[in-house]
Design a protein around this motif. Structure first.
Motif, PDB file in Angstrom:
ATOM      1  N   ILE A  50       0.812  -1.227   0.000  1.00 62.64           N
ATOM      2  CA  ILE A  50       0.000   0.000   0.000  1.00 62.64           C
ATOM      3  C   ILE A  50       0.840   1.270   0.000  1.00 62.64           C
ATOM      4  O   ILE A  50       0.294   2.365  -0.087  1.00 62.64           O
ATOM      5  CB  ILE A  50      -1.006   0.018   1.171  1.00 62.64           C
ATOM      6  CG1 ILE A  50      -0.289  -0.044   2.520  1.00 62.64           C
ATOM      7  CG2 ILE A  50      -1.998  -1.121   1.037  1.00 62.64           C
ATOM      8  CD1 ILE A  50      -1.216   0.201   3.696  1.00 62.64           C
ATOM      9  N   GLY A  51       2.144   1.120   0.100  1.00 66.87           N
ATOM     10  CA  GLY A  51       3.001   2.305   0.068  1.00 66.87           C
ATOM     11  C   GLY A  51       4.446   1.938   0.276  1.00 66.87           C
ATOM     12  O   GLY A  51       4.797   0.765   0.454  1.00 66.87           O
ATOM     13  N   THR A  52       5.294   2.951   0.259  1.00 71.46           N
ATOM     14  CA  THR A  52       6.719   2.755   0.475  1.00 71.46           C
ATOM     15  C   THR A  52       7.268   3.868   1.351  1.00 71.46           C
ATOM     16  O   THR A  52       6.763   4.993   1.325  1.00 71.46           O
ATOM     17  CB  THR A  52       7.499   2.712  -0.865  1.00 71.46           C
ATOM     18  OG1 THR A  52       8.880   2.491  -0.579  1.00 71.46           O
ATOM     19  CG2 THR A  52       7.353   3.994  -1.652  1.00 71.46           C
ATOM     20  N   LEU A  53       8.301   3.541   2.122  1.00 68.75           N
ATOM     21  CA  LEU A  53       8.996   4.541   2.915  1.00 68.75           C
ATOM     22  C   LEU A  53      10.282   4.982   2.218  1.00 68.75           C
ATOM     23  O   LEU A  53      10.986   5.852   2.709  1.00 68.75           O
ATOM     24  CB  LEU A  53       9.325   3.991   4.308  1.00 68.75           C
ATOM     25  CG  LEU A  53       8.116   3.584   5.156  1.00 68.75           C
ATOM     26  CD1 LEU A  53       8.569   3.069   6.503  1.00 68.75           C
ATOM     27  CD2 LEU A  53       7.147   4.732   5.312  1.00 68.75           C
ATOM     28  N   MET A  54      10.589   4.367   1.064  1.00 68.49           N
ATOM     29  CA  MET A  54      11.783   4.764   0.322  1.00 68.49           C
ATOM     30  C   MET A  54      11.580   6.174  -0.205  1.00 68.49           C
ATOM     31  O   MET A  54      10.591   6.458  -0.862  1.00 68.49           O
ATOM     32  CB  MET A  54      12.059   3.819  -0.839  1.00 68.49           C
ATOM     33  CG  MET A  54      13.261   4.295  -1.619  1.00 68.49           C
ATOM     34  SD  MET A  54      14.237   3.131  -2.549  1.00 68.49           S
ATOM     35  CE  MET A  54      14.667   1.832  -1.523  1.00 68.49           C
ATOM     36  N   PRO A  55      12.522   7.063   0.113  1.00 72.06           N
ATOM     37  CA  PRO A  55      12.381   8.450  -0.343  1.00 72.06           C
ATOM     38  C   PRO A  55      12.286   8.549  -1.861  1.00 72.06           C
ATOM     39  O   PRO A  55      13.026   7.878  -2.584  1.00 72.06           O
ATOM     40  CB  PRO A  55      13.668   9.126   0.156  1.00 72.06           C
ATOM     41  CG  PRO A  55      14.199   8.226   1.212  1.00 72.06           C
ATOM     42  CD  PRO A  55      13.742   6.843   0.875  1.00 72.06           C
ATOM     43  N   GLU A  56      11.382   9.390  -2.331  1.00 73.64           N
ATOM     44  CA  GLU A  56      11.150   9.547  -3.771  1.00 73.64           C
ATOM     45  C   GLU A  56      12.358  10.125  -4.495  1.00 73.64           C
ATOM     46  O   GLU A  56      12.635   9.778  -5.622  1.00 73.64           O
ATOM     47  CB  GLU A  56       9.968  10.494  -4.002  1.00 73.64           C
ATOM     48  CG  GLU A  56       8.674  10.002  -3.414  1.00 73.64           C
ATOM     49  CD  GLU A  56       7.617  11.076  -3.474  1.00 73.64           C
ATOM     50  OE1 GLU A  56       6.744  10.961  -4.355  1.00 73.64           O
ATOM     51  OE2 GLU A  56       7.660  12.008  -2.662  1.00 73.64           O
ATOM     52  N   ASP A  57      13.071  11.023  -3.841  1.00 75.16           N
ATOM     53  CA  ASP A  57      14.132  11.759  -4.506  1.00 75.16           C
ATOM     54  C   ASP A  57      15.534  11.327  -4.082  1.00 75.16           C
ATOM     55  O   ASP A  57      16.501  12.051  -4.286  1.00 75.16           O
ATOM     56  CB  ASP A  57      13.969  13.254  -4.239  1.00 75.16           C
ATOM     57  CG  ASP A  57      13.919  13.557  -2.741  1.00 75.16           C
ATOM     58  OD1 ASP A  57      13.865  12.610  -1.927  1.00 75.16           O
ATOM     59  OD2 ASP A  57      13.931  14.739  -2.383  1.00 75.16           O
ATOM     60  N   ASP A  58      15.658  10.145  -3.467  1.00 74.56           N
ATOM     61  CA  ASP A  58      16.955   9.683  -2.994  1.00 74.56           C
ATOM     62  C   ASP A  58      17.172   8.233  -3.406  1.00 74.56           C
ATOM     63  O   ASP A  58      16.671   7.320  -2.752  1.00 74.56           O
ATOM     64  CB  ASP A  58      17.031   9.821  -1.474  1.00 74.56           C
ATOM     65  CG  ASP A  58      18.423   9.571  -0.922  1.00 74.56           C
ATOM     66  OD1 ASP A  58      19.335   9.200  -1.698  1.00 74.56           O
ATOM     67  OD2 ASP A  58      18.597   9.753   0.296  1.00 74.56           O
TER      68      ASP A  58
END
Length: 132
Positions: A50-58
């Motif tokens: 349902i989601g991710t904690l991986m940063p979008e810009d890193d």
């Protein structure tokens, strides 16, 4: 690509899931309060990302860990700090049967790959900024 979740959204989702998921489920046969190698007994078809904690810009988030008060990585009471390793490499998955939330990521080494899983406990989520 899964939707990026910040700490506030993760906390909101975790609180809602904990209120709904009160009965035992197939996903709770093994205690997953702290990080574990994903048990072979877990039915992967129960989980939906349902989601991710991986940063979008890193593309290469930090490997720094947030483990205050001599807490260890494997401890059930270790804080869930989304900006820190391993949380910043996790997907957020939900059991389609009971609604419980789990964090999952793949730990890779020279000769192995280990899928790891941890149940989300809203009381352990901390929004700790990275050092400057």
């Amino acid at each position: 690509m899964a939707q990026h979740l910040n700490a506030a959204t993760l906390l909101e989702l975790a609180r809602a899931a904990q209120q709904r998921a009160t009965s035992p489920c197939a996903c709770t046969r093994t205690a997953l309060d702290g990080w574990q190698s994903q048990p072979l007994s877990i039915d992967e078809t129960l989980f939906e990302e349902i989601g991710t904690l991986m940063p979008e810009d890193d593309p290469e988030p930090t490997y720094s860990e947030y483990l205050p008060n001599q807490t260890t990585y494997w401890a059930a009471n270790a804080p869930i700090a989304p900006r820190y390793f391993p949380y910043n490499r996790c997907g957020l998955w939900q059991c389609s049967s009971c609604g419980r939330l789990y964090l999952r990521y793949v730990e890779g080494g020279g000769y192995f790959v280990d899928r790891r899983i941890r149940a989300v406990n809203a009381d352990l989520i901390e929004d700790v900024p990275l050092p400057a």
